[in-house]
Scaffold this motif. Structure first.
Motif, PDB file in Angstrom:
ATOM      1  N   THR A 253      10.414  39.816  15.451  1.00 50.78           N
ATOM      2  CA  THR A 253      10.648  38.408  15.063  1.00 50.78           C
ATOM      3  C   THR A 253      12.406  38.434  14.568  1.00 50.78           C
ATOM      4  O   THR A 253      12.638  39.602  14.108  1.00 50.78           O
ATOM      5  CB  THR A 253       9.658  37.797  13.863  1.00 50.78           C
ATOM      6  OG1 THR A 253       9.727  38.805  12.854  1.00 50.78           O
ATOM      7  CG2 THR A 253       8.568  37.416  14.341  1.00 50.78           C
ATOM      8  N   TRP A 254      13.121  37.458  14.028  1.00 51.14           N
ATOM      9  CA  TRP A 254      14.335  37.353  13.771  1.00 51.14           C
ATOM     10  C   TRP A 254      14.212  37.928  12.453  1.00 51.14           C
ATOM     11  O   TRP A 254      15.011  38.978  12.248  1.00 51.14           O
ATOM     12  CB  TRP A 254      14.891  36.210  13.700  1.00 51.14           C
ATOM     13  CG  TRP A 254      16.139  35.831  13.626  1.00 51.14           C
ATOM     14  CD1 TRP A 254      17.294  35.795  14.339  1.00 51.14           C
ATOM     15  CD2 TRP A 254      16.929  35.689  12.161  1.00 51.14           C
ATOM     16  NE1 TRP A 254      18.324  35.816  13.812  1.00 51.14           N
ATOM     17  CE2 TRP A 254      18.369  35.717  12.481  1.00 51.14           C
ATOM     18  CE3 TRP A 254      16.470  35.998  10.883  1.00 51.14           C
ATOM     19  CZ2 TRP A 254      19.064  35.771  11.528  1.00 51.14           C
ATOM     20  CZ3 TRP A 254      17.525  35.800   9.932  1.00 51.14           C
ATOM     21  CH2 TRP A 254      18.796  35.600  10.122  1.00 51.14           C
ATOM     22  N   GLU A 255      13.440  37.566  11.494  1.00 48.30           N
ATOM     23  CA  GLU A 255      13.219  38.312  10.002  1.00 48.30           C
ATOM     24  C   GLU A 255      13.103  39.858  10.189  1.00 48.30           C
ATOM     25  O   GLU A 255      13.723  40.415   9.260  1.00 48.30           O
ATOM     26  CB  GLU A 255      12.125  37.783   9.466  1.00 48.30           C
ATOM     27  CG  GLU A 255      12.310  36.263   9.193  1.00 48.30           C
ATOM     28  CD  GLU A 255      12.046  35.124  10.072  1.00 48.30           C
ATOM     29  OE1 GLU A 255      11.389  35.743  11.170  1.00 48.30           O
ATOM     30  OE2 GLU A 255      12.355  34.331   9.902  1.00 48.30           O
ATOM     31  N   ILE A 261      19.855  44.830  13.406  1.00 43.66           N
ATOM     32  CA  ILE A 261      20.813  44.735  14.502  1.00 43.66           C
ATOM     33  C   ILE A 261      22.342  44.309  13.707  1.00 43.66           C
ATOM     34  O   ILE A 261      23.349  44.601  14.490  1.00 43.66           O
ATOM     35  CB  ILE A 261      20.149  43.402  15.218  1.00 43.66           C
ATOM     36  CG1 ILE A 261      18.964  43.891  15.950  1.00 43.66           C
ATOM     37  CG2 ILE A 261      21.543  43.088  16.200  1.00 43.66           C
ATOM     38  CD1 ILE A 261      18.226  42.781  16.920  1.00 43.66           C
ATOM     39  N   ALA A 262      22.463  43.780  12.550  1.00 43.12           N
ATOM     40  CA  ALA A 262      23.492  43.462  11.927  1.00 43.12           C
ATOM     41  C   ALA A 262      24.329  44.613  11.675  1.00 43.12           C
ATOM     42  O   ALA A 262      25.642  44.819  11.496  1.00 43.12           O
ATOM     43  CB  ALA A 262      23.311  42.719  10.841  1.00 43.12           C
ATOM     44  N   ARG A 263      23.687  45.839  11.546  1.00 42.49           N
ATOM     45  CA  ARG A 263      24.363  46.977  11.047  1.00 42.49           C
ATOM     46  C   ARG A 263      24.624  47.720  12.360  1.00 42.49           C
ATOM     47  O   ARG A 263      25.359  48.801  12.312  1.00 42.49           O
ATOM     48  CB  ARG A 263      23.370  48.115  10.303  1.00 42.49           C
ATOM     49  CG  ARG A 263      22.931  47.497   8.893  1.00 42.49           C
ATOM     50  CD  ARG A 263      22.451  48.439   8.346  1.00 42.49           C
ATOM     51  NE  ARG A 263      20.919  48.839   8.731  1.00 42.49           N
ATOM     52  CZ  ARG A 263      19.847  48.237   8.205  1.00 42.49           C
ATOM     53  NH1 ARG A 263      20.025  47.088   7.503  1.00 42.49           N
ATOM     54  NH2 ARG A 263      18.673  48.410   8.895  1.00 42.49           N
ATOM     55  N   VAL A 280       8.738  38.989  21.948  1.00 46.50           N
ATOM     56  CA  VAL A 280      10.027  38.775  21.059  1.00 46.50           C
ATOM     57  C   VAL A 280      10.400  37.404  20.936  1.00 46.50           C
ATOM     58  O   VAL A 280      10.414  36.637  22.040  1.00 46.50           O
ATOM     59  CB  VAL A 280      11.145  39.401  21.942  1.00 46.50           C
ATOM     60  CG1 VAL A 280      12.333  39.306  21.056  1.00 46.50           C
ATOM     61  CG2 VAL A 280      10.851  40.792  22.153  1.00 46.50           C
ATOM     62  N   GLU A 281      10.441  36.928  19.748  1.00 41.22           N
ATOM     63  CA  GLU A 281      10.867  35.604  19.370  1.00 41.22           C
ATOM     64  C   GLU A 281      12.146  35.088  20.055  1.00 41.22           C
ATOM     65  O   GLU A 281      13.261  35.813  20.221  1.00 41.22           O
ATOM     66  CB  GLU A 281      11.049  35.674  17.836  1.00 41.22           C
ATOM     67  CG  GLU A 281      10.954  34.152  17.222  1.00 41.22           C
ATOM     68  CD  GLU A 281      10.874  34.348  15.833  1.00 41.22           C
ATOM     69  OE1 GLU A 281      10.132  34.094  15.051  1.00 41.22           O
ATOM     70  OE2 GLU A 281      12.031  34.745  15.018  1.00 41.22           O
TER      71      GLU A 281
END
Lengths: 418, 260
Positions: A253-255, A261-263, A280-281
């Motif tokens: 999930t995104w959460e 992933i942002a890193r 996968v969401e």
């Protein structure tokens, strides 16, 4: 006497619909019980990520209706499943299963995985299949093997996992020394892990419920294994994430993965979701530099890789046609043999009665003459029956027996079920 | 010679575009051999010319683009680079021929080596900036196709994203020192042989602006560690800015400088 196949597959329904129809192994006996209760004499349910197909023997009108009811219940939003479905009967139903088993009907042409899935479906439905469907599935497996051995339909890399590798290569180029997380420990996950490891990818298998199996596979491949909870942070470092769990809902999930992933500082991440229902969401695919592909997305890629396989289609179809004819001859022979037997015994009974009556009137004859007359009655009966019997058997072999059989039953008042 | 090169570059363009028109991809040998043959004629044509003026500069830029295309194909198997570089080179040679290779104010023999080195390195730097632009454009197109899950001709024919990103990185990393040396040689040439920086302001402005843009792009990649899509967008923005500034200067100062 009939065979029917009905259901949905990747040609008739999109992934988000198909995934709702997918039956877990433990759900199959219950579904078949309902169909048999509605009047079918045998049933097999083939449920894979690409298809949910009910094979029915001697189904009246009620059994197919029950199938649509079962599927519509799973759709759950009031839409009739029939809108996404297909029905094939008799010879076309046989042809359909043979084409499925040969990989001719697969999303990825010629994939070998389907043959195992056909075998599993047969095994899981063994108690409800009945003799006709037993024979049908047994021969379907033989047809699949014959097509694969006599053509190159199964050659090259056109399975879902190998198509996934092709997509990953379009992002990363050389996959050597890349890092892959594989969520799941089933057959597809194992195949994907093998494909990726062969490309030089460092593979980590991730599983929770089936962690021990994941660890066993990982040890065999010289890979690593971890649990799902440990995996989310690894989304920062992995290049490829391949999902193939049996979870009934999205696990990625995104959460769970967005912070990792942002890193990544803009490094691309390829997520290949081969699971049905999806692992996968969809929101994860919206993240910057994340390339998310589902099974359906891999279809085109695999089809491109399967150009050589497509050239084998006519040869494979010819094999399927031959085998359909063989099965059909056997199938009609099934009804013909008892009908011919009954026909002969009826005529024999008439012969015996008429012979007895004649003998009563010919009491002056010697035993030798009586025997001669009895022999004559047998010879006459056999002469009369020879041509119809041969014609019926021939028609059955040629798949034209059904009409003759019905005529025979009507003309001679035969009562046995064909 | 220029016409032969033009013809072969035109053929390279056609070969590069053919798969998008439904034809089969040309064999790799043909995709390498055709531009190389064109480049051979092109070199033979250029060595006979003075490098002063706009036409020789455009011609040399075209030659470098073709050579970089061949190197990209050989080293990184980035055949799709030709989709941009081949028509660009064809257009540049065609434009140079239209302008004409008339006799320019040729520097004296003693200054020639400085001048040739300056022009060569500066044009090479510019060609590498153009290659960074091309790789970035290909990157963004392939990125869009992959993100949109379209697996058509672009997906099949364009190189992988990371290879394009690497091409962009290499082009910028090689382009910056080349242009820096070109600029330094220009200053050295001006001080030593021309009695100071008496060149037209527009030429200096554009030269320095291009150098700053290339430096900025290299800084983003190597100091700020930009990569992938962000780096591609920056490269395209930089190249576009260089092109726009050139056009602006050309329009506002039409008689300026030797090659502007």
């Amino acid at each position: 006497m009939s065979i029917t196949v009905l259901g949905v597959n990747h040609l008739t329904a999109p992934l988000e619909v198909r995934e709702r129809f997918a039956h877990a192994p433990h759900e199959i006996p219950q579904a078949l019980h309902r169909v048999l209760h509605a009047g079918a004499s045998g049933g097999v349910l083939l449920s894979t990520c690409n298809r949910t197909e009910f094979y029915l023997a001697e189904a009246g009108a009620a059994a197919p209706e029950e199938v649509w009811r079962i599927l519509s219940e799973r759709l759950g939003d009031g839409r009739p499943a029939r809108d996404y479905g297909f029905v094939h009967r008799d010879r076309e139903a046989v042809r359909h299963l043979y084409r499925v088993s040969a990989g001719l009907d697969s999303m990825i042409l010629g994939e070998a995985q389907i043959q195992g899935q056909v075998r599993d479906a047969w095994e899981l439905s063994r108690a409800q299949a009945g003799p006709v469907l037993h024979r049908l599935f047994q021969t379907a497996l033989l047809v699949g093997s014959r097509v694969r051995s006599e053509t190159v339909l199964g050659a090259g890399n056109a399975s879902a996992p190998s198509a996934a590798v092709a997509v990953a290569e379009k992002i990363f180029g050389d996959l050597t020394d890349r890092a892959a997380l594989i969520l799941g420990a089933g057959d597809v996950a194992e195949l994907a892990a093998t494909c990726l490891a062969a490309e030089g990818v460092g593979v980590t298998l991730v599983a929770s419920r089936t962690y021990e199996r994941a660890r066993t596979i990982a040890e065999r491949m010289g890979a690593k294994a971890m649990t799902l909870d440990e995996a989310w942070a690894q989304f920062e470092h992995a290049d490829i994430v391949l999902c193939s769990t049996a979870a009934p809902h999205a696990v990625v999930t995104w959460e769970r993965v967005a912070p990792a992933i942002a890193r990544r500082q803009g490094r691309p991440l390829c997520i290949l979701d081969l699971a049905v229902p999806r692992d996968v969401e969809p929101a994860v695919g919206q993240l910057e530099n994340v390339f998310l592909y589902h099974l359906d997305d891999l279809q085109t890629v695999a089809q491109q890789a399967a150009v050589a396989r497509r050239e084998e289609i006519p040869k494979a179809e010819r094999i399927v046609d031959q085998e359909v004819e063989h099965f059909w001859a056997w199938f009609h022979g099934l009804g013909m043999v008892p009908a011919i037997k009954e026909f002969r015994s009826r005529v024999d009974a008439v012969r015996a009665v008429e012979l007895q009556r004649a003998m009563r009137r010919l009491g002056h004859l010697s035993d030798a003459d009586r025997a001669q007359i009895e022999q004559f009655s047998y010879a006459l009966m056999n002469k009369f029956l020879h041509h119809p019997t041969v014609a019926l058997k021939k028609a059955a072999e040629e798949g034209r027996g059904f009409g003759l059989l019905e005529a025979l039953k009507t003309l001679f008042g035969l009562g046995s079920r064909a | 010679m220029h016409l032969l090169a033009l013809g072969l570059y035109g053929l390279t363009t056609a070969l590069a575009l053919a798969p998008f028109a439904g034809a089969r991809s040309a064999p790799r040998a043909l995709m390498l051999g055709t531009p190389m043959a064109g480049a051979a004629f092109h070199v033979a044509a250029l060595v006979q010319l003075s490098l002063v003026g706009l036409a020789p500069a455009l011609s040399m830029l075209a030659l470098f683009l073709v050579l970089l295309q061949v190197v990209s194909e050989r080293v990184l198997r980035a055949q799709a680079v030709a989709l941009f570089t081949a028509p660009l080179a064809t257009g540049l040679v065609g434009l140079a021929l239209l302008i004409g290779f008339g006799p320019g104010a040729e520097p004296s023999a003693g200054r020639n080596a400085w001048f040739v080195m300056h022009v060569t390195l500066s044009v090479l730097g510019l060609a590498l900036l153009a290659l960074a632009f091309v790789s970035s454009a290909l990157y963004l197109l392939q990125f869009r196709e992959l993100k949109a899950k379209r697996f058509g001709q672009m997906f099949r024919l364009f190189p992988p994203l990371e290879r394009l990103d690497r091409l962009n990185q290499i082009a910028l990393a090689a382009g910056f020192p080349a242009l820096t040396l070109g600029v330094l040689l220009a200053i050295g040439y001006a001080v030593r042989f021309a009695g100071g920086l008496h060149v037209d302001k527009a030429q200096v402005v554009w030269g320095m602006f291009t150098w700053l843009v290339l430096g900025w792009a290299v800084w983003l990649r190597h100091v700020r560690h930009w990569m992938g899509r962000r780096a591609a967008v920056a490269s395209i923005a930089g190249f576009t800015a260089v092109l726009l500034v050139y056009l602006a200067l050309k329009l506002t100062q039409p008689v300026a400088g030797r090659f502007l």
